[in-house]
Structure formats: C-alpha cells, structure tokens
Design a protein around this motif. Sequence first.
Motif, PDB file in Angstrom:
ATOM      1  N   ARG A 112      28.340  34.071  31.416  1.00  0.00           N
ATOM      2  CA  ARG A 112      28.575  34.522  32.633  1.00  0.00           C
ATOM      3  C   ARG A 112      29.757  35.556  32.510  1.00  0.00           C
ATOM      4  NH1 ARG A 112      31.127  29.692  34.621  1.00  0.00           N
ATOM      5  NH2 ARG A 112      30.987  29.073  32.458  1.00  0.00           N
ATOM      6  N   TYR A 113      29.525  36.305  33.622  1.00  0.00           N
ATOM      7  CA  TYR A 113      30.620  37.466  33.919  1.00  0.00           C
ATOM      8  C   TYR A 113      31.411  36.944  35.031  1.00  0.00           C
ATOM      9  CZ  TYR A 113      27.577  40.629  31.209  1.00  0.00           C
ATOM     10  OH  TYR A 113      26.520  41.293  30.334  1.00  0.00           O
ATOM     11  N   LEU A 114      32.897  36.712  34.777  1.00  0.00           N
ATOM     12  CA  LEU A 114      33.645  36.578  35.745  1.00  0.00           C
ATOM     13  C   LEU A 114      34.366  37.902  36.375  1.00  0.00           C
ATOM     14  CD1 LEU A 114      35.264  33.175  34.460  1.00  0.00           C
ATOM     15  CD2 LEU A 114      33.232  33.585  35.797  1.00  0.00           C
ATOM     16  N   ASP A 115      33.951  38.214  37.466  1.00  0.00           N
ATOM     17  CA  ASP A 115      34.019  39.634  37.729  1.00  0.00           C
ATOM     18  C   ASP A 115      35.247  39.645  39.069  1.00  0.00           C
ATOM     19  OD1 ASP A 115      32.687  40.592  35.798  1.00  0.00           O
ATOM     20  OD2 ASP A 115      30.933  41.077  37.135  1.00  0.00           O
ATOM     21  N   ARG A 116      36.106  40.351  39.059  1.00  0.00           N
ATOM     22  CA  ARG A 116      36.744  40.925  40.591  1.00  0.00           C
ATOM     23  C   ARG A 116      36.546  42.556  40.790  1.00  0.00           C
ATOM     24  NH1 ARG A 116      41.044  37.510  38.339  1.00  0.00           N
ATOM     25  NH2 ARG A 116      41.210  35.744  39.824  1.00  0.00           N
ATOM     26  N   TYR A 117      35.917  42.913  41.923  1.00  0.00           N
ATOM     27  CA  TYR A 117      35.734  43.876  42.243  1.00  0.00           C
ATOM     28  C   TYR A 117      36.496  44.630  43.367  1.00  0.00           C
ATOM     29  CZ  TYR A 117      31.212  41.895  40.520  1.00  0.00           C
ATOM     30  OH  TYR A 117      30.299  41.078  39.788  1.00  0.00           O
ATOM     31  N   GLU A 118      36.572  45.858  43.397  1.00  0.00           N
ATOM     32  CA  GLU A 118      37.512  46.364  44.594  1.00  0.00           C
ATOM     33  C   GLU A 118      36.705  47.674  45.071  1.00  0.00           C
ATOM     34  OE1 GLU A 118      41.632  48.273  44.443  1.00  0.00           O
ATOM     35  OE2 GLU A 118      41.975  46.240  44.458  1.00  0.00           O
ATOM     36  N   LYS A 119      36.618  47.848  46.314  1.00  0.00           N
ATOM     37  CA  LYS A 119      35.843  48.942  47.014  1.00  0.00           C
ATOM     38  C   LYS A 119      37.155  50.025  47.380  1.00  0.00           C
ATOM     39  CE  LYS A 119      33.592  48.246  50.772  1.00  0.00           C
ATOM     40  NZ  LYS A 119      32.583  48.251  52.161  1.00  0.00           N
ATOM     41  N   ARG A 120      37.169  51.193  46.820  1.00  0.00           N
ATOM     42  CA  ARG A 120      38.175  52.160  46.968  1.00  0.00           C
ATOM     43  C   ARG A 120      37.385  53.276  47.151  1.00  0.00           C
ATOM     44  NH1 ARG A 120      41.710  51.541  41.614  1.00  0.00           N
ATOM     45  NH2 ARG A 120      42.388  49.631  41.665  1.00  0.00           N
ATOM     46  N   ALA A 121      37.773  54.159  48.317  1.00  0.00           N
ATOM     47  CA  ALA A 121      36.974  55.300  48.901  1.00  0.00           C
ATOM     48  C   ALA A 121      35.412  54.844  49.071  1.00  0.00           C
ATOM     49  CB  ALA A 121      36.967  56.396  47.951  1.00  0.00           C
ATOM     50  N   ASP A 122      35.274  53.935  49.913  1.00  0.00           N
ATOM     51  CA  ASP A 122      33.882  53.270  50.282  1.00  0.00           C
ATOM     52  C   ASP A 122      32.760  52.791  48.711  1.00  0.00           C
ATOM     53  OD1 ASP A 122      34.325  53.153  52.682  1.00  0.00           O
ATOM     54  OD2 ASP A 122      33.861  55.347  53.168  1.00  0.00           O
ATOM     55  N   THR A 123      33.450  52.821  47.520  1.00  0.00           N
ATOM     56  CA  THR A 123      32.759  52.495  46.440  1.00  0.00           C
ATOM     57  C   THR A 123      33.217  51.336  45.898  1.00  0.00           C
ATOM     58  OG1 THR A 123      32.271  55.027  46.251  1.00  0.00           O
ATOM     59  CG2 THR A 123      31.936  53.533  44.331  1.00  0.00           C
ATOM     60  N   TRP A 124      32.339  50.201  45.580  1.00  0.00           N
ATOM     61  CA  TRP A 124      32.589  49.286  44.734  1.00  0.00           C
ATOM     62  C   TRP A 124      32.605  49.544  43.298  1.00  0.00           C
ATOM     63  CZ3 TRP A 124      34.394  44.972  46.696  1.00  0.00           C
ATOM     64  CH2 TRP A 124      34.306  44.546  48.072  1.00  0.00           C
ATOM     65  N   LYS A 125      33.749  49.213  42.371  1.00  0.00           N
ATOM     66  CA  LYS A 125      33.541  49.160  40.949  1.00  0.00           C
ATOM     67  C   LYS A 125      34.218  47.938  40.632  1.00  0.00           C
ATOM     68  CE  LYS A 125      33.755  54.384  40.597  1.00  0.00           C
ATOM     69  NZ  LYS A 125      34.316  55.266  39.923  1.00  0.00           N
ATOM     70  N   LEU A 126      33.960  47.810  39.160  1.00  0.00           N
ATOM     71  CA  LEU A 126      34.806  46.608  38.580  1.00  0.00           C
ATOM     72  C   LEU A 126      36.238  46.850  38.364  1.00  0.00           C
ATOM     73  CD1 LEU A 126      32.120  46.208  36.054  1.00  0.00           C
ATOM     74  CD2 LEU A 126      32.954  44.135  37.177  1.00  0.00           C
ATOM     75  N   LEU A 127      37.018  45.735  38.788  1.00  0.00           N
ATOM     76  CA  LEU A 127      38.414  45.768  38.571  1.00  0.00           C
ATOM     77  C   LEU A 127      38.776  45.002  37.490  1.00  0.00           C
ATOM     78  CD1 LEU A 127      41.314  46.970  39.497  1.00  0.00           C
ATOM     79  CD2 LEU A 127      41.170  45.081  41.100  1.00  0.00           C
ATOM     80  N   GLU A 128      38.140  43.911  37.113  1.00  0.00           N
ATOM     81  CA  GLU A 128      38.364  43.077  36.091  1.00  0.00           C
ATOM     82  C   GLU A 128      37.007  42.212  35.727  1.00  0.00           C
ATOM     83  OE1 GLU A 128      41.251  38.828  35.373  1.00  0.00           O
ATOM     84  OE2 GLU A 128      41.372  40.149  37.091  1.00  0.00           O
ATOM     85  N   ARG A 129      36.836  41.843  34.466  1.00  0.00           N
ATOM     86  CA  ARG A 129      35.848  41.130  34.001  1.00  0.00           C
ATOM     87  C   ARG A 129      36.246  40.450  32.747  1.00  0.00           C
ATOM     88  NH1 ARG A 129      29.796  43.532  33.374  1.00  0.00           N
ATOM     89  NH2 ARG A 129      29.604  42.533  35.134  1.00  0.00           N
ATOM     90  N   THR A 130      35.822  39.088  32.761  1.00  0.00           N
ATOM     91  CA  THR A 130      36.050  38.153  31.763  1.00  0.00           C
ATOM     92  C   THR A 130      34.845  37.704  31.399  1.00  0.00           C
ATOM     93  OG1 THR A 130      38.315  37.650  32.565  1.00  0.00           O
ATOM     94  CG2 THR A 130      37.066  36.038  31.236  1.00  0.00           C
ATOM     95  N   ILE A 131      34.588  37.657  30.106  1.00  0.00           N
ATOM     96  CA  ILE A 131      33.086  37.178  29.453  1.00  0.00           C
ATOM     97  C   ILE A 131      33.514  35.617  29.103  1.00  0.00           C
ATOM     98  CG2 ILE A 131      31.620  37.102  27.672  1.00  0.00           C
ATOM     99  CD1 ILE A 131      31.744  39.657  29.532  1.00  0.00           C
ATOM    100  N   VAL A 132      32.497  34.707  29.589  1.00  0.00           N
ATOM    101  CA  VAL A 132      32.377  33.298  29.355  1.00  0.00           C
ATOM    102  C   VAL A 132      30.945  33.104  28.536  1.00  0.00           C
ATOM    103  CG1 VAL A 132      32.127  30.929  30.383  1.00  0.00           C
ATOM    104  CG2 VAL A 132      33.866  32.761  31.638  1.00  0.00           C
ATOM    105  N   THR A 133      31.184  32.662  27.434  1.00  0.00           N
ATOM    106  CA  THR A 133      29.909  32.038  26.704  1.00  0.00           C
ATOM    107  C   THR A 133      29.512  30.755  26.831  1.00  0.00           C
ATOM    108  OG1 THR A 133      30.524  33.777  25.023  1.00  0.00           O
ATOM    109  CG2 THR A 133      28.943  31.891  24.359  1.00  0.00           C
ATOM    110  N   ASP A 134      28.492  30.406  27.338  1.00  0.00           N
ATOM    111  CA  ASP A 134      28.102  29.077  27.685  1.00  0.00           C
ATOM    112  C   ASP A 134      27.261  28.605  26.523  1.00  0.00           C
ATOM    113  OD1 ASP A 134      29.223  28.566  30.286  1.00  0.00           O
ATOM    114  OD2 ASP A 134      27.719  29.845  31.025  1.00  0.00           O
TER     115      ASP A 134
END
Length: 178
Positions: A112-134
């Motif tokens: 899984r990707y545990l993601d945090r996103y932020e919309k700046r200037a009306d565009t969503w982008k990744l702010l933080e990604r953490t990888i989880v291996t199941d």
Amino acid sequence: MDPALQEMLDEFALRKLVHAYCRAVDRGDIAALRDLYHHDATDAHGAFSTGSVEGFFEQLVASRPFIKAMAHNITTVNFAVDGNSAEGEIYNIAVHTLAGRGRDVDLVIGGRYLDRYEKRADTWKLLERTIVTDWARVTDPSSMDMGHPITKDTLKGTLDETDPSYQFFSLLVARRPG
C-alpha cells in the motif's frame, strides 16, 4: 458547488494522480514523476530511499540500469478529502524484473501507499508517500519468458522514451495531471 460533486471531482483528480504515478515510474519518466509531487514532498520507500522526494528521484535514476521491467498496478483506493488536504490508502501490486549477478530476478510486491496530498493552485499533488509492504515474492532466477507464441512478436516495454507508447500515443504521453 455542491459538496458531493466537489468530493467526486477531487477523488477523480486524486485517482488520476495515483495512476499517473504508475505510468511515470514504470516508464522511467522522472520529469513526469516530478510533476506529481510538490517540491517540498517526502517519500519513504524503506531502504531504497527515505527523505526528500528529490532523493527518491535520484535513487530511481541510479537504479535504472538494474531494472529491466516494472509494472505498478493499483487495486483498492480509499481517499478522505478535507478542503485542500487529502489522505489516501492505495493498494498496489508492483512487479519488477531486476538484473542480478549473472541472472535476472523477479520481485513481486503487494502493498500500500499511505499518501498525503495537498491541492495548491487548484492542482492536487503528492505531499507525503510512505510505502507499506504486505507481502513479497522473489523468484531467483527470473521466470520471465518472452518466447511464448503470444508474446514472442509483440512490442517490448522499456523504462525510457523508447517505450512503444511514446511512438503510439499523441495525446496520452503529452498530458500532465492537473
């Protein structure tokens, strides 16, 4: 705007972002990948790379000679959106064929990707990604075989701009999320 409609639009944009990541990483397109992250983003890919997203990009470039093929597949996605902030738990199966000493090795990872996103200037982008291996499966040596009649004469994917998709598409490869 109707809040339910805004939520649908935001989730649609986030899904496009997640899928654009898969295409960019699988094609080795660092410029496209860079467009998906905010400049101050972090990415925690375990021992591969943890810290600034620029460090992750540097590791990808350095590892390119050892990666023969990759295919990231998104399965279940769960998003929570709150204004210009969002979180996502993105299930994935990533298939890699890696050049090993004298032989190739297959690595299939379910995680899984545990993601945090932020919309700046009306565009969503990744702010933080953490990888989880199941789970993970290593096949050493690789079981990849392109000699079967169904695959023998097909085009072969590459991790750069020589991939057949760059010659085939005129619209898709020119698009950037946003």
